[in-house]
Design a protein around this motif. Sequence first.
Motif, PDB file in Angstrom:
ATOM      1  N   LYS A 140       0.845  -1.191   0.000  1.00 15.43           N
ATOM      2  CA  LYS A 140       0.000   0.000   0.000  1.00 15.43           C
ATOM      3  C   LYS A 140       0.883   1.245   0.000  1.00 15.43           C
ATOM      4  N   ARG A 141       0.230   2.398  -0.105  1.00 14.47           N
ATOM      5  CA  ARG A 141       0.994   3.641  -0.172  1.00 14.47           C
ATOM      6  C   ARG A 141       1.907   3.801   1.030  1.00 14.47           C
ATOM      7  N   GLU A 142       1.444   3.385   2.203  1.00 12.29           N
ATOM      8  CA  GLU A 142       2.266   3.560   3.387  1.00 12.29           C
ATOM      9  C   GLU A 142       3.553   2.746   3.328  1.00 12.29           C
ATOM     10  N   HIS A 143       3.496   1.567   2.679  1.00 11.43           N
ATOM     11  CA  HIS A 143       4.724   0.779   2.512  1.00 11.43           C
ATOM     12  C   HIS A 143       5.716   1.537   1.630  1.00 11.43           C
ATOM     13  N   LEU A 144       5.207   2.144   0.577  1.00 10.94           N
ATOM     14  CA  LEU A 144       6.082   2.898  -0.329  1.00 10.94           C
ATOM     15  C   LEU A 144       6.726   4.081   0.382  1.00 10.94           C
ATOM     16  N   TYR A 145       5.940   4.738   1.240  1.00  5.66           N
ATOM     17  CA  TYR A 145       6.485   5.902   1.938  1.00  5.66           C
ATOM     18  C   TYR A 145       7.574   5.481   2.920  1.00  5.66           C
ATOM     19  N   GLN A 146       7.307   4.435   3.708  1.00  7.22           N
ATOM     20  CA  GLN A 146       8.335   3.990   4.641  1.00  7.22           C
ATOM     21  C   GLN A 146       9.570   3.526   3.889  1.00  7.22           C
ATOM     22  N   ALA A 147       9.384   2.866   2.755  1.00  5.64           N
ATOM     23  CA  ALA A 147      10.529   2.395   1.970  1.00  5.64           C
ATOM     24  C   ALA A 147      11.385   3.562   1.484  1.00  5.64           C
ATOM     25  N   CYS A 148      10.758   4.714   1.194  1.00  4.83           N
ATOM     26  CA  CYS A 148      11.527   5.904   0.817  1.00  4.83           C
ATOM     27  C   CYS A 148      12.390   6.370   1.981  1.00  4.83           C
ATOM     28  N   LEU A 149      11.803   6.415   3.181  1.00  7.79           N
ATOM     29  CA  LEU A 149      12.571   6.805   4.363  1.00  7.79           C
ATOM     30  C   LEU A 149      13.699   5.809   4.629  1.00  7.79           C
ATOM     31  N   GLU A 150      13.400   4.541   4.473  1.00  8.91           N
ATOM     32  CA  GLU A 150      14.413   3.505   4.689  1.00  8.91           C
ATOM     33  C   GLU A 150      15.511   3.581   3.640  1.00  8.91           C
ATOM     34  N   GLY A 151      15.143   3.920   2.404  1.00 15.15           N
ATOM     35  CA  GLY A 151      16.145   4.030   1.349  1.00 15.15           C
ATOM     36  C   GLY A 151      17.205   5.063   1.680  1.00 15.15           C
ATOM     37  N   VAL A 152      16.769   6.214   2.184  1.00 17.17           N
ATOM     38  CA  VAL A 152      17.732   7.238   2.600  1.00 17.17           C
ATOM     39  C   VAL A 152      18.574   6.716   3.767  1.00 17.17           C
ATOM     40  N   ALA A 153      17.938   6.021   4.698  1.00 15.59           N
ATOM     41  CA  ALA A 153      18.665   5.467   5.852  1.00 15.59           C
ATOM     42  C   ALA A 153      19.681   4.420   5.406  1.00 15.59           C
ATOM     43  N   TYR A 154      19.325   3.581   4.423  1.00 14.28           N
ATOM     44  CA  TYR A 154      20.282   2.597   3.916  1.00 14.28           C
ATOM     45  C   TYR A 154      21.493   3.301   3.300  1.00 14.28           C
ATOM     46  N   GLY A 155      21.232   4.390   2.584  1.00 10.18           N
ATOM     47  CA  GLY A 155      22.334   5.141   1.988  1.00 10.18           C
ATOM     48  C   GLY A 155      23.291   5.656   3.049  1.00 10.18           C
ATOM     49  N   ILE A 156      22.733   6.149   4.168  1.00 14.54           N
ATOM     50  CA  ILE A 156      23.569   6.617   5.275  1.00 14.54           C
ATOM     51  C   ILE A 156      24.323   5.442   5.891  1.00 14.54           C
ATOM     52  N   GLY A 157      23.619   4.313   6.052  1.00 15.64           N
ATOM     53  CA  GLY A 157      24.260   3.116   6.597  1.00 15.64           C
ATOM     54  C   GLY A 157      25.411   2.628   5.731  1.00 15.64           C
TER      55      GLY A 157
END
Length: 506
Positions: free
Chosen positions: A375-392
Amino acid sequence: MNYFMGIDIGTNETKGMLVDETGKIILTDSEAHQMEIPKPGYAEHDAENTWWHDFCTVSKRLIKKSEVNPADIKGVGASAIGPCCLPVDEECRPLRKAILYGVDVRAQKQIEQLKTEFGEDYILERYGNPITSQSIGPKIQWIKENEPEIYEKTYKFITASTYLVAKLTGRYCIDHYTAAYFTPMYHLENQDWDEENLYRFCRKEQLAECLWTDELAGCVTAKAAEETGLAEGTPVIVGTADAAADAVGAGVLRPGDILVMFGSSVYMIHVVSKLTTDARYWAGPYLFRDTYMVASGMSTAGMLTKWFRDELAPDVLKKEQEEGVNAYAVLAKSIESIEPGSEGLIVLPYFSGERTPINDPQAKGVFMGLTLAHKREHLYQACLEGVAYGIGQHFRGYKEIGMETKRLIAVGGGTKAPKWMQIVSDVTGKSMYLGGVYGASYGDALLAAKATGFIKDEKELESYISYRGEIEPDEERHHKYQPYLEKYIELYENTKDIMHSLDVVR
């Protein structure tokens, strides 16, 4: 009472403040502006009508609203987006709009030519930084090849902070921290312009004088006093780039400290005790003598969440406009129950290419793992996680080259999103101090106080800093995130050729 003014020119907004000699903020002010995108891959600012206009506007309002006597302002610090490339004439009049930092990727041809001409190993050894879209050398070369009439008229090639200080004092100077991004023009070990190779780009006299951030550049001229409301003769410091000033305002002063700035993009500054170079990152002097830094940056963060809100959540944005309910708060609430990994969904946040650690302006954004259950909420969290993975991914690289991170301090608009900050802490496994909301202009004011002797040294400067709170990583979520971080890194490696080929198709 003595006062200090700090003004910072950001990508989309100018912020300023007056601070008294105890560090107390007397007044803040801001002025919005726009980044211009005349073509895909281009990013520009109008230096006179944005940078100088905003500085004068904010300066006058701070003085008028605070009712502080301009004569009681004992120092001014200016910072700005950097590094940018602005050619000016002998009267400091811009000859074209400023070509912005790494988000402007127009000079790819010149980057590749310079890599071939110099050799990447030589570049890293001599200049400490790879040649990327963040480098100024290729941008000057682009002007030389594509706008020869402007190139021939250029008196100086300068960056944003240099422009502001020149308008205030008549002196063209640049701090060593910002000069290090003039790859391959600034010799890192000699800490000066590299005359051996400089001729490929311009003459040495066409560049600003290299000084330290907290040195005095000069004093406000009569003309600048009339335009800004400041008193003639007010001391002005050399200044620096916005992220570095933000780091000072957040207390990032000692080796082991790292600033993570969540704005339109992500920018990181890691203070180190010795010169540390790696082809993935940017290295150079820090703001004070005998200190160094390793810097890095991701191209999208707030720009990605803004894109998501505008394009995939227009109903939420409409509700904000009609009822005043913050759209990002609504989106954050929608993901409260989503588990780490967003049900097998990974986002590569390369919606505007990517800077470090992959240094690939042709990288593209990716949603990988979509199913009909998402759902849309999964996509939104995945965007936040994507930035976090980049930092990681960055933190993994830091560890590989022996860098020790002792304190992580997060600043910027993204820190207003607790869920996002918790995700970053969980992915990296690092505790995070949330920096004060003061920002780069506070750092500018403190640097002005230091340069004029009201703050004795970095230790005393640190006593002016406070934090809003601390976020601790959840060990269970940290372990859950590690396989996703591995897949994030693998996903780019396995799709980059397809990403690059899409430019040809388009």
